[in-house]
Design an enzyme around this catalytic site. Structure first.
Site, PDB file in Angstrom:
ATOM      1  N   ASN A 225     138.985  49.405  33.108  1.00 24.46           N
ATOM      2  CA  ASN A 225     140.162  48.575  33.423  1.00 24.46           C
ATOM      3  C   ASN A 225     141.303  48.938  32.478  1.00 24.46           C
ATOM      4  OD1 ASN A 225     139.973  46.857  30.954  1.00 24.46           O
ATOM      5  ND2 ASN A 225     137.994  46.352  31.879  1.00 24.46           N
ATOM      6  N   ASP A 294     132.201  43.496  34.648  1.00 20.18           N
ATOM      7  CA  ASP A 294     131.174  42.535  35.071  1.00 20.18           C
ATOM      8  C   ASP A 294     129.962  43.261  35.678  1.00 20.18           C
ATOM      9  OD1 ASP A 294     132.468  40.190  34.279  1.00 20.18           O
ATOM     10  OD2 ASP A 294     133.806  40.306  36.015  1.00 20.18           O
ATOM     11  N   PRO A 320     125.195  42.089  31.368  1.00 21.54           N
ATOM     12  CA  PRO A 320     124.939  40.840  30.629  1.00 21.54           C
ATOM     13  C   PRO A 320     126.264  40.208  30.240  1.00 21.54           C
ATOM     14  CG  PRO A 320     124.470  42.760  29.259  1.00 21.54           C
ATOM     15  CD  PRO A 320     124.750  43.278  30.641  1.00 21.54           C
ATOM     16  N   ASP A 321     126.289  38.884  30.158  1.00 17.82           N
ATOM     17  CA  ASP A 321     127.507  38.195  29.724  1.00 17.82           C
ATOM     18  C   ASP A 321     127.467  38.098  28.193  1.00 17.82           C
ATOM     19  OD1 ASP A 321     129.474  36.248  29.029  1.00 17.82           O
ATOM     20  OD2 ASP A 321     129.565  35.761  31.160  1.00 17.82           O
ATOM     21  N   ILE A 322     128.292  38.914  27.552  1.00 14.15           N
ATOM     22  CA  ILE A 322     128.220  39.058  26.087  1.00 14.15           C
ATOM     23  C   ILE A 322     128.543  37.745  25.383  1.00 14.15           C
ATOM     24  CG2 ILE A 322     129.221  40.265  24.111  1.00 14.15           C
ATOM     25  CD1 ILE A 322     129.816  42.602  26.106  1.00 14.15           C
ATOM     26  N   VAL A 323     129.685  37.154  25.735  1.00  9.41           N
ATOM     27  CA  VAL A 323     130.128  35.960  25.002  1.00  9.41           C
ATOM     28  C   VAL A 323     129.173  34.793  25.248  1.00  9.41           C
ATOM     29  CG1 VAL A 323     131.795  35.036  26.687  1.00  9.41           C
ATOM     30  CG2 VAL A 323     132.190  34.708  24.261  1.00  9.41           C
ATOM     31  N   PHE A 338     138.063  34.620  26.041  1.00 12.21           N
ATOM     32  CA  PHE A 338     139.359  34.789  26.697  1.00 12.21           C
ATOM     33  C   PHE A 338     139.134  34.613  28.188  1.00 12.21           C
ATOM     34  CE2 PHE A 338     143.125  36.394  24.383  1.00 12.21           C
ATOM     35  CZ  PHE A 338     142.632  36.261  23.095  1.00 12.21           C
ATOM     36  N   LYS A 352     134.960  28.525  32.711  1.00 17.14           N
ATOM     37  CA  LYS A 352     134.319  29.507  31.818  1.00 17.14           C
ATOM     38  C   LYS A 352     133.958  28.867  30.480  1.00 17.14           C
ATOM     39  CE  LYS A 352     136.453  33.472  34.023  1.00 17.14           C
ATOM     40  NZ  LYS A 352     137.505  34.471  34.067  1.00 17.14           N
ATOM     41  N   LYS A 356     129.986  29.017  29.862  1.00 18.09           N
ATOM     42  CA  LYS A 356     129.536  29.954  28.820  1.00 18.09           C
ATOM     43  C   LYS A 356     129.269  29.234  27.496  1.00 18.09           C
ATOM     44  CE  LYS A 356     132.159  33.702  30.996  1.00 18.09           C
ATOM     45  NZ  LYS A 356     132.186  35.161  30.899  1.00 18.09           N
TER      46      LYS A 356
HETATM   47  O1  PMT Z   1     143.608  44.779  25.583  1.00 23.25           O
HETATM   48  P1  PMT Z   1     145.023  44.370  25.967  1.00 23.25           P
HETATM   49  O2  PMT Z   1     145.717  45.438  26.766  1.00 23.25           O
HETATM   50  O3  PMT Z   1     145.828  43.942  24.783  1.00 23.25           O
HETATM   51  O4  PMT Z   1     144.902  43.133  26.956  1.00 23.25           O
HETATM   52  C1  PMT Z   1     144.431  41.918  26.492  1.00 23.25           C
HETATM   53  C2  PMT Z   1     143.520  41.256  27.541  1.00 23.25           C
HETATM   54  C3  PMT Z   1     144.346  40.900  28.761  1.00 23.25           C
HETATM   55  C4  PMT Z   1     142.379  42.180  27.938  1.00 23.25           C
HETATM   56  C5  PMT Z   1     142.944  39.964  26.835  1.00 23.25           C
HETATM   57  O5  PMT Z   1     143.989  39.127  26.492  1.00 23.25           O
HETATM   58  C6  PMT Z   1     141.955  39.253  27.743  1.00 23.25           C
HETATM   59  O6  PMT Z   1     142.301  38.452  28.593  1.00 23.25           O
HETATM   60  N1  PMT Z   1     140.640  39.539  27.546  1.00 23.25           N
HETATM   61  C7  PMT Z   1     139.554  39.020  28.404  1.00 23.25           C
HETATM   62  C8  PMT Z   1     139.445  39.837  29.660  1.00 23.25           C
HETATM   63  C9  PMT Z   1     138.312  39.402  30.547  1.00 23.25           C
HETATM   64  O7  PMT Z   1     137.385  40.120  30.732  1.00 23.25           O
HETATM   65  O8  PMT Z   1     138.413  38.141  30.991  1.00 23.25           O
HETATM   66  P2  PMT Z   1     137.317  37.431  31.948  1.00 23.25           P
HETATM   67  O9  PMT Z   1     137.993  36.203  32.393  1.00 23.25           O
HETATM   68  O10 PMT Z   1     136.846  38.393  32.981  1.00 23.25           O
HETATM   69  O11 PMT Z   1     136.100  37.118  30.998  1.00 23.25           O
HETATM   70  C10 PMT Z   1     135.931  35.859  30.347  1.00 23.25           C
HETATM   71  C11 PMT Z   1     135.344  36.038  28.971  1.00 23.25           C
HETATM   72  O12 PMT Z   1     134.012  36.531  29.075  1.00 23.25           O
HETATM   73  C12 PMT Z   1     136.080  37.017  28.098  1.00 23.25           C
HETATM   74  O13 PMT Z   1     136.066  36.489  26.770  1.00 23.25           O
HETATM   75  C13 PMT Z   1     135.250  38.284  28.153  1.00 23.25           C
HETATM   76  O14 PMT Z   1     135.335  39.044  26.964  1.00 23.25           O
HETATM   77  C14 PMT Z   1     133.863  37.706  28.323  1.00 23.25           C
HETATM   78  N2  PMT Z   1     132.896  38.539  29.058  1.00 23.25           N
HETATM   79  C15 PMT Z   1     133.106  38.870  30.353  1.00 23.25           C
HETATM   80  C16 PMT Z   1     132.147  39.584  31.034  1.00 23.25           C
HETATM   81  C17 PMT Z   1     130.972  39.986  30.348  1.00 23.25           C
HETATM   82  N3  PMT Z   1     130.044  40.697  30.966  1.00 23.25           N
HETATM   83  N4  PMT Z   1     130.809  39.672  29.077  1.00 23.25           N
HETATM   84  C18 PMT Z   1     131.735  38.954  28.412  1.00 23.25           C
HETATM   85  O15 PMT Z   1     131.574  38.656  27.221  1.00 23.25           O
END
Ligand code: PMT
Length: 416
Positions: A225, A294, A320-323, A338, A352, A356
Site C-alpha cells: 500500500n 490484511d 494475523p492481527d498484530i495490534v 490507528f 476497532k 481489538k
Molecule cells: O505511513 P504514512 O504515509 O505516514 O501514512 C500514515 C498512515 C495513514 C498509514 C497511518 O496514519 C495509519 O492510518 N495507519 C494505520 C493503517 C491501517 O492499516 O489502518 P486499519 O484501519 O486497516 O487498521 C487498524 C489498526 O490495526 C492499525 O493500527 C493497524 O496497524 C492494525 N493492524 C491492521 C491489520 C493487521 N493485520 N494487523 C494490525 O495490527
C-alpha cells in the site's frame, strides 16, 4: 515532625483557570504543617474569591498594594520578610514576564522584588503561550536568578489544546515544595523533577510499528500500500524526544529513522507480527501505525509467474492481527491503534477500539487529499475511555508530538 512544620509560605495566586485548584493546595500545604498566607492579583479574583482562600488558610488574604487597612495588618515589606518561600501558583505568562522584568506594579510583584526569600513559580498557560520565545526567555532569566520553576505539565488544556503549559497537580506542587525544604535533597531532586517534566517518558519503552508491509506473490511481485512510514517515524521521534526508549518496527520505506531508536526492519505482516510480539511483551506503550496488509498470498510462487492466461486469480488468506494480539498479551502494554478510514470514521474507529481491545485509537480520514497516506500532514480524531480529542491538520511531526503527549497523560492516569 511534619515536613513543612513552621515553614512560612506566601502563596501568590494569579489570574488563570488553574486558580480553582489553590484552596486544595493551601489545605495540603497546611496538612504538612506550613503556615500559608495568600496574596492574590486582580486577575486571580476573577477565578476564585479571597473569602475562600481566607477560610482555608485561616489567615487574612492580601490583594492590594494600596490598601491602608491591609498594610496596617501585615504590610507588603513585612510579608516579604515573613516568607520562607514565595510560591506563585498558578503563575500566568504575564506575571512571569513582570517578575522577570523586575516590575512592582501590584502587591505580588512588589513582594517578589522586596523579598530575600526564595521564589518558586508554577507556570500555567496555553501551550502556544508557553512555547512563545519571549516566555521561554523569561523562564530562562528567572531560572538563572535561582527562581525555582515547578512545571508546567503537559496534556489537554482548558482551551482544548494539547501540550505543555498545564499547572502541575496539587500533589506534585506539594511534593516539590517539601523537596525544596528538605535541604540535602534539593538540588538533585529538583534536577530530576525538571528532567521528568521535560522528558515525561523517561524509563518507558515504546514499541511503534510503521510503514507498509509487503506480501510476496512471487520472487519479484508483492501486494502493498501507499504508507510512507512518515507518521510512524514522527511518532518514534516524538517519543524519543519525550525521553522514551523506542523500538521502531518498520516495513520497507525510503525515509531515515530518527537517531537513537532501535530499528527493526521487516517485510511482511507475519515478520512484523513476530517482532511486535517479541518486543511488545516488554513494552510500556505499543503504537500500531503500520498499514498492515490484511491478507497475504496463500501459496507464494517459488519462481516468477509467467504471463499466460487472460485472467489470473490469487488465493489470499488472512494475516494475523498484530495490534489485537499485542493487546491480548498477559502484561499488555498501553496499546494504541490507528484507523485509516474513508467514511463513517467514528463508527469504524470505535468498532476497532473495542474489537481489538485497545486503550486508544487514532483515526485518520485517508480519503482527504493532503493528509494520511504518503503526505506531509495529518489530522487525527483520537478515541479513548475519557472521550475523544481532535488533533487538527498539521505536519506529521506536530501531530505526533500532540499524540505522544496525549498517550503519555492517558497512560499515567491509567497506572495511577
Ligand atoms: O505511513 P504514512 O504515509 O505516514 O501514512 C500514515 C498512515 C495513514 C498509514 C497511518 O496514519 C495509519 O492510518 N495507519 C494505520 C493503517 C491501517 O492499516 O489502518 P486499519 O484501519 O486497516 O487498521 C487498524 C489498526 O490495526 C492499525 O493500527 C493497524 O496497524 C492494525 N493492524 C491492521 C491489520 C493487521 N493485520 N494487523 C494490525 O495490527
Amino acid at each position: 515532625m511534619q515536613i513543612l512544620q513552621n515553614k512560612k509560605i506566601v502563596l501568590g495566586i494569579t489570574g488563570g483557570i488553574a486558580a480553582y485548584k489553590t484552596p486544595e493546595l493551601v489545605r495540603r500545604l497546611k496538612d504538612k504543617g506550613a503556615d500559608v498566607r495568600v496574596v492574590m492579583t486582580e486577575g486571580a479574583k476573577a477565578f476564585i474569591t479571597p473569602l475562600t482562600l481566607q477560610a482555608v488558610s485561616a489567615n487574612s488574604v492580601s490583594d492590594s498594594l494600596l490598601d491602608t487597612q491591609a498594610e496596617l495588618a501585615m504590610g507588603h515589606i513585612e510579608l516579604a520578610k515573613w516568607a520562607d518561600l514565595i510560591l506563585i501558583a498558578p503563575a500566568t505568562a504575564d506575571t512571569i514576564a513582570r517578575i522577570s522584568n523586575g516590575m512592582a506594579n501590584d502587591l505580588l510583584t512588589t513582594i517578589c522584588l522586596a523579598t530575600s526569600a526564595p521564589i518558586a513559580i508554577a507556570p500555567a498557560m496555553n501551550q502556544q503561550m508557553w512555547h512563545a520565545q519571549v516566555t521561554q526567555e523569561n523562564i530562562t532569566r528567572l531560572s538563572n536568578r535561582q527562581v525555582n520553576i515547578f512545571g508546567p505539565g503537559s496534556g489537554e488544556q482548558a482551551c482544548g489544546d494539547i501540550g505543555m503549559g498545564r499547572m502541575l497537580d496539587v500533589s506534585e506542587l506539594v511534593e516539590l515544595t517539601c523537596q525544596f525544604f528538605s535541604k540535602n535533597k534539593t538540588p538533585d531532586v529538583q534536577k530530576a523533577q525538571q528532567k521528568l517534566i521535560e522528558q515525561p517518558c523517561i524509563g518507558q519503552h515504546w514499541v511503534i510499528t510503521a510503514g507498509p508491509t509487503r506480501e510476496a506473490i512471487d520472487p519479484v511481485r508483492y501486494i502493498s500500500n501507499h504508507s510512507s512510514g512518515k507518521m510512524g517515524y514522527a511518532i518514534a521521534a516524538a517519543a524519543l524526544q519525550a525521553g522514551a526508549k523506542v523500538t521502531l518496527i518498520s516495513g520497507p520505506v525510503t525515509i531515515s529513522p530518527p537517531e537513537n531508536c532501535d530499528l527493526i526492519q521487516v517485510e511482511s505482516a507475519q515478520n512484523m507480527h513476530e517482532k511486535a510480539l517479541e518486543h511488545g511483551k516488554n513494552a510500556t506503550v505499543f503504537v500500531a501505525c503500520a498499514a498492515v496488509a490484511d491478507y497475504r498470498v496463500a501459496n507464494i510462487a517459488e519462481q516468477k509467474i509467467k504471463k499466460s492466461a487472460e485472467t489470473m486469480q490469487l488465493n489470499l488468506i488472512k494475516n494475523p492481527d498484530i495490534v489485537a494480539d499485542v493487546a491480548a498479551l498477559t502484561n499488555k502494554p498501553f496499546t494504541v491503534g490507528f484507523a485509516a478510514e474513508t467514511q463513517d470514521i467514528e463508527h469504524y474507529a470505535l468498532g476497532k477500539l473495542k474489537r481489538k481491545n485497545l486503550d486508544m485509537i487514532a483515526a485518520n480520514n485517508v480519503a482527504i487529499a493532503g493528509q494520511g497516506f504518503n503526505s506531509e500532514n495529518n489530522a487525527l480524531t483520537v478515541f479513548y475511555t475519557d472521550g475523544k480529542v481532535e488533533i487538527p491538520l498539521a505536519s506529521k511531526q506536530n501531530v505526533a508530538q500532540r499524540l505522544v503527549s496525549l498517550i503519555q497523560q492517558t497512560y499515567l492516569k491509567q497506572v495511577n
